[in-house]
Design an enzyme around this catalytic site. Structure first.
Site, mmCIF file in Angstrom:
data_model
loop_
_atom_site.group_PDB
_atom_site.id
_atom_site.type_symbol
_atom_site.label_atom_id
_atom_site.label_comp_id
_atom_site.label_asym_id
_atom_site.label_seq_id
_atom_site.Cartn_x
_atom_site.Cartn_y
_atom_site.Cartn_z
ATOM 1 N N ALA A 83 0.864 -1.176 0.000
ATOM 2 C CA ALA A 83 0.000 0.000 0.000
ATOM 3 C C ALA A 83 0.904 1.229 0.000
ATOM 4 O O ALA A 83 2.037 1.176 0.497
ATOM 5 C CB ALA A 83 -0.881 -0.012 1.229
ATOM 6 N N GLY A 134 0.649 -5.235 0.760
ATOM 7 C CA GLY A 134 -0.470 -5.370 -0.171
ATOM 8 C C GLY A 134 -0.091 -6.136 -1.431
ATOM 9 O O GLY A 134 -0.960 -6.728 -2.084
ATOM 10 N N GLU A 186 -0.434 -9.653 -0.577
ATOM 11 C CA GLU A 186 -1.872 -9.875 -0.355
ATOM 12 C C GLU A 186 -2.639 -9.961 -1.683
ATOM 13 O O GLU A 186 -3.506 -10.817 -1.853
ATOM 14 C CB GLU A 186 -2.427 -8.756 0.535
ATOM 15 C CG GLU A 186 -1.901 -8.871 1.970
ATOM 16 C CD GLU A 186 -2.180 -7.635 2.815
ATOM 17 O OE1 GLU A 186 -1.867 -6.515 2.352
ATOM 18 O OE2 GLU A 186 -2.699 -7.776 3.931
ATOM 19 N N GLU A 237 4.477 -4.835 7.238
ATOM 20 C CA GLU A 237 3.704 -3.786 7.921
ATOM 21 C C GLU A 237 4.144 -3.601 9.364
ATOM 22 O O GLU A 237 4.092 -2.495 9.906
ATOM 23 C CB GLU A 237 2.202 -4.118 7.877
ATOM 24 C CG GLU A 237 1.584 -4.096 6.489
ATOM 25 C CD GLU A 237 1.696 -5.409 5.739
ATOM 26 O OE1 GLU A 237 2.462 -6.308 6.166
ATOM 27 O OE2 GLU A 237 1.025 -5.543 4.709
#
Ligand code: DAK
Length: 262
Positions: free
Chosen positions: A66, A111, A114, A134
């Site tokens: 992200a 992300g 993911e 993260e």
């Protein structure tokens, strides 16, 4: 919608979506999520598309996570909304009726891992790096990482990756069952497209049934999963592609699948 942050192309029955922010290592911001949502809607609506490949533009990254410059100022409610929107995209990918291949050409972090896990399987360059970093930012995975990683590689390995934030290379990712195949960097695209075309040559009714039975059956007990498989087997047998495939075998010719239900 015009796309500034992704590239969307259709080649034969294969659709390709490339995240196109190479200067930011294809980090995901709300514009990327909007464009992905729009493009995935088009993929779903176009019956000529049989397979989707998701990748990143450039040589360095699939998706480096992200966009941290976007996330840094989010308040808790905005963060929840951003997380929900990213999760919506992972569900759109996962629930497409066609197979989706993640072609991981470099960093797939946060992300990125993911989104790759929301695809049906992952092909990776030998330069690829995976991880859920993260924790190093004082946050946690927000696009389904804690959930899909544990389902794919087991709870203990998922905990180790999410709690340490370490990056792992392609070989380790393959060893733990995250990646299906690794290719030399310069061969990755060709090999991914080769597999995409093989799948695109099959009957769409049966590829959809296989994907749905494996995905939906995974959370069922064996008897209910097999019950669902039998129903889907019946649908495949009733479809023109089923008749065509078996007739072609008996007539010693190549089948021509149309992907129609009736
Ligand atoms: N966001 C924004 N920019 C990024 C970025 C990212 N994730 N990753 C890289 N970039 C940018 C860099 O800032 C740099 O920009 P400029 O300085 O050139 O303007 C450019 O891309 C090139 O990066 P580097 O210069 O750093 O390149 P290196 O080869 O030296 O390093 C790297 C590559 C991938 C190791 C490094 O860039 C890196 O560590 N990037 C961050 C990776 C990361 O931590 N990813 C996880 C992001 S967090 C949630 C919702 C979602 C999420 C969590 C919660 N909720 C709302 C609750 C998900 C979180 C994440 O994915």
């Amino acid at each position: 919608m015009t796309y500034d942050n992704i590239i969307f192309e259709i080649e034969g029955g294969v659709a390709v979506i490339k995240i196109n922010r190479p200067k930011a290592l294809n980090a995901i911001n709300p514009d990327v999520l909007n464009e992905l949502t729009d493009a995935l809607g088009k993929v779903r609506a176009d019956s000529s598309i049989k397979v989707l490949v998701l990748t990143g533009e450039g040589d360095k990254a699939f998706i480096a996570g992200a966009d941290i410059s976007h996330m840094v100022d989010l308040d808790p409610l905005q963060a929840r909304r951003f997380s929900n929107r990213g999760q919506d995209v992972t569900f759109l990918l996962e629930e497409l009726p066609i197979p989706v291949i993640a072609c991981v050409n470099g960093f797939a972090l946060g992300g990125g891992t993911e989104f790759a896990m929301a695809c049906d399987f992952i092909y990776a360059s030998e330069n690829a790096k995976f991880g859920q970093p993260e924790i190093n930012l004082g946050i946690m995975p927000g696009f389904g990482g804690t959930q899909r990683l544990s389902r794919l590689v087991g709870k203990a390995m998922a905990k180790e990756l999410c709690l340490t934030g370490v990056m792992i290379g392609a070989q380790e990712a393959k060893n733990i069952g995250l990646v299906n195949k690794i290719f030399p960097h310069e061969k990755l695209w060709e090999e991914t497209m080769k597999t995409a075309r093989v799948i695109a040559s099959k009957g769409k009714v049966s590829t959809r049934a296989v994907k749905q039975c494996i995905d939906r059956g995974f959370d069922l007990d064996l008897h209910n999963g097999c019950y669902m498989e039998a129903d889907n087997f019946g649908i495949c047998m009733a479809s023109p592609d089923g008749k065509e495939g078996m007739s072609a075998f008996l007539e010693k010719r190549k089948p021509e699948f149309k992907g129609e239900l009736s």
